[in-house]
Design a protein around this motif. Structure first.
Motif, PDB file in Angstrom:
ATOM      1  N   LEU A  47       0.838  -1.189   0.000  1.00  0.00           N
ATOM      2  CA  LEU A  47       0.000   0.000   0.000  1.00  0.00           C
ATOM      3  C   LEU A  47       0.877   1.245   0.000  1.00  0.00           C
ATOM      4  O   LEU A  47       1.958   1.262   0.602  1.00  0.00           O
ATOM      5  CB  LEU A  47      -0.899   0.018   1.241  1.00  0.00           C
ATOM      6  CG  LEU A  47      -2.003  -1.036   1.304  1.00  0.00           C
ATOM      7  CD1 LEU A  47      -2.565  -1.127   2.719  1.00  0.00           C
ATOM      8  CD2 LEU A  47      -3.107  -0.709   0.315  1.00  0.00           C
ATOM      9  N   GLU A  51      -2.766   5.676   0.308  1.00  0.00           N
ATOM     10  CA  GLU A  51      -3.809   4.655   0.456  1.00  0.00           C
ATOM     11  C   GLU A  51      -4.032   4.302   1.927  1.00  0.00           C
ATOM     12  O   GLU A  51      -5.144   3.950   2.323  1.00  0.00           O
ATOM     13  CB  GLU A  51      -3.429   3.405  -0.329  1.00  0.00           C
ATOM     14  CG  GLU A  51      -3.514   3.589  -1.847  1.00  0.00           C
ATOM     15  CD  GLU A  51      -2.914   2.432  -2.610  1.00  0.00           C
ATOM     16  OE1 GLU A  51      -3.297   2.218  -3.769  1.00  0.00           O
ATOM     17  OE2 GLU A  51      -2.035   1.730  -2.052  1.00  0.00           O
ATOM     18  N   ILE A 247      -9.898   0.287   0.610  1.00  0.00           N
ATOM     19  CA  ILE A 247      -9.014  -0.253   1.639  1.00  0.00           C
ATOM     20  C   ILE A 247      -9.684  -1.326   2.484  1.00  0.00           C
ATOM     21  O   ILE A 247      -9.051  -2.269   2.959  1.00  0.00           O
ATOM     22  CB  ILE A 247      -8.491   0.899   2.544  1.00  0.00           C
ATOM     23  CG1 ILE A 247      -7.344   0.422   3.442  1.00  0.00           C
ATOM     24  CG2 ILE A 247      -9.618   1.471   3.401  1.00  0.00           C
ATOM     25  CD1 ILE A 247      -6.072   0.255   2.714  1.00  0.00           C
TER      26      ILE A 247
END
Length: 356
Positions: A47, A51, A247
């Motif tokens: 990630l 993010e 997410i």
């Protein structure tokens, strides 16, 4: 005769607060770095910092608001009447502090995600400039800066010089430079407001300040990120959009929950340390040095457990200097107080007793 200022910590020793701060910050750093460097199955890559930010901040908001309600701290905050309801609402000063803190909230976790920039180094940069600002704010408000605070400040500055010299200068990515600038601006404004209205030594003032600052800071940090994501500024906007929506489907919910819990604990302990009535040049180096030590320990644990790069010797030397600074700030005020109390009785004994 004026009463001495109470401790903003409600009598809890500063060393205990620092230990709690360090132990809370340590897993927060490790979780952030792990998610930013370990490939996620659903994405086939780690990630990015953008993010990670929205999810961790949303969880931090929910947990902080839950703490404010369950602890009863909301009762000490300024109130705004809305019909029959009365809700916590910031004063002008704490509203400004909330805006400044919103800059700090998203720059701190973002700073831990840059590739090729070690945790101890970015922390030294971001903490070092704040340590320079601390005595300037004290002088601006006419607060006394004691010798041990100046010495600790010099020690931390020396640690910063060692790290910079070892790397041959800053050499940071553009987004990292922007992160440092925004962090410094936010922290400076926060220190100014804290010094003006928060460092009274009254525990009720500390609770009110925390509530009023956070009810602005947390939503504003999310609003700023959401605004960036809706502007459509290329890949970074896509990353932020994924951080708000995608997410939750990537199988990283529990690490994110861990980040939210630890960030909430860090914010509570930080306010108790920084709003201690003593000068900023005492409180800020303690809090900043504890976070730096947490960063170094986290880097060592990440290297040991997951094989990530080991901190450079210069960065470890800087951490050792910071540990010495913490010891100085902890011991010097106590030794000075004992010396003062030891002189007073001697003077009293030298004076004739008029009642006999």
């Amino acid at each position: 005769m004026t009463r001495p200022a109470q401790s903003a910590t409600g009598g809890m020793p500063m060393e205990l607060l620092l230990l709690g701060y360090l132990l809370s910050y340590l897993p927060s750093i490790m979780l952030t770095r792990y998610l930013a460097t370990t490939s996620i199955v659903a994405l086939g890559r780690p990630l990015t910092g953008l993010e990670l930010l929205p999810g961790s901040l949303m969880l931090n908001l929910v947990m902080t608001y839950a703490f404010i309600w369950l602890s009863g701290w909301h009762r000490q905050a300024n109130r705004l009447a809305i019909g029959r309801w009365s809700v916590p609402f910031p004063r002008r000063a704490t509203f400004l502090s909330g805006l400044a803190t919103s800059l700090v909230l998203f720059t701190v976790p973002l700073s831990l995600t840059f590739k090729g920039v070690s945790i101890p180094f970015i922390q030294l940069i971001m903490r070092g400039d704040i340590l320079i600002l601390a005595p300037l704010v004290d002088v601006l408000f006419g607060r006394r800066v004691r010798w041990w605070s100046w010495l600790a400040l010099a020690m931390v500055a020396f640690a910063l010089v060692i790290a910079l010299t070892d790397r041959g200068g800053l050499r940071l990515p553009p987004l990292a430079v922007l992160t440092v600038v925004l962090y410094t601006l936010g922290y400076f404004l926060r220190l100014v407001v804290m010094t003006r209205v928060g460092k009274t030594g009254d525990p009720q003032t500390v609770r009110a300040y925390f509530v009023e600052e956070k009810i602005i800071a947390l939503p504003m940090s999310l609003v700023a990120l959401a605004a960036i994501s809706t502007l459509g500024l290329g890949g970074q906007a896509d990353e932020l959009a994924r951080g708000f929506i995608g997410i939750w489907r990537l199988g990283v919910i529990w690490p994110l929950v861990g980040m939210g819990v630890t960030l909430t604990a860090v914010s509570i302990l930080s306010i108790l340390i920084l709003l201690d009535p003593r000068e900023n040049s005492y409180c800020v180096p303690l809090e900043r040095a504890a976070s730096l030590i947490a960063g170094v320990v986290a880097a060592l644990l990440l290297a040991w457990i997951w094989g990530m790069p080991v901190p450079r010797p210069a960065e470890l030397a800087g951490a050792a200097i910071l540990i010495a600074a913490i010891a100085l700030l902890s011991l010097a005020p106590r030794l000075s107080a004992r010396a003062a109390h030891g002189v007073m009785p001697a003077r009293a004994m030298a004076s004739p007793d008029k009642d006999h």
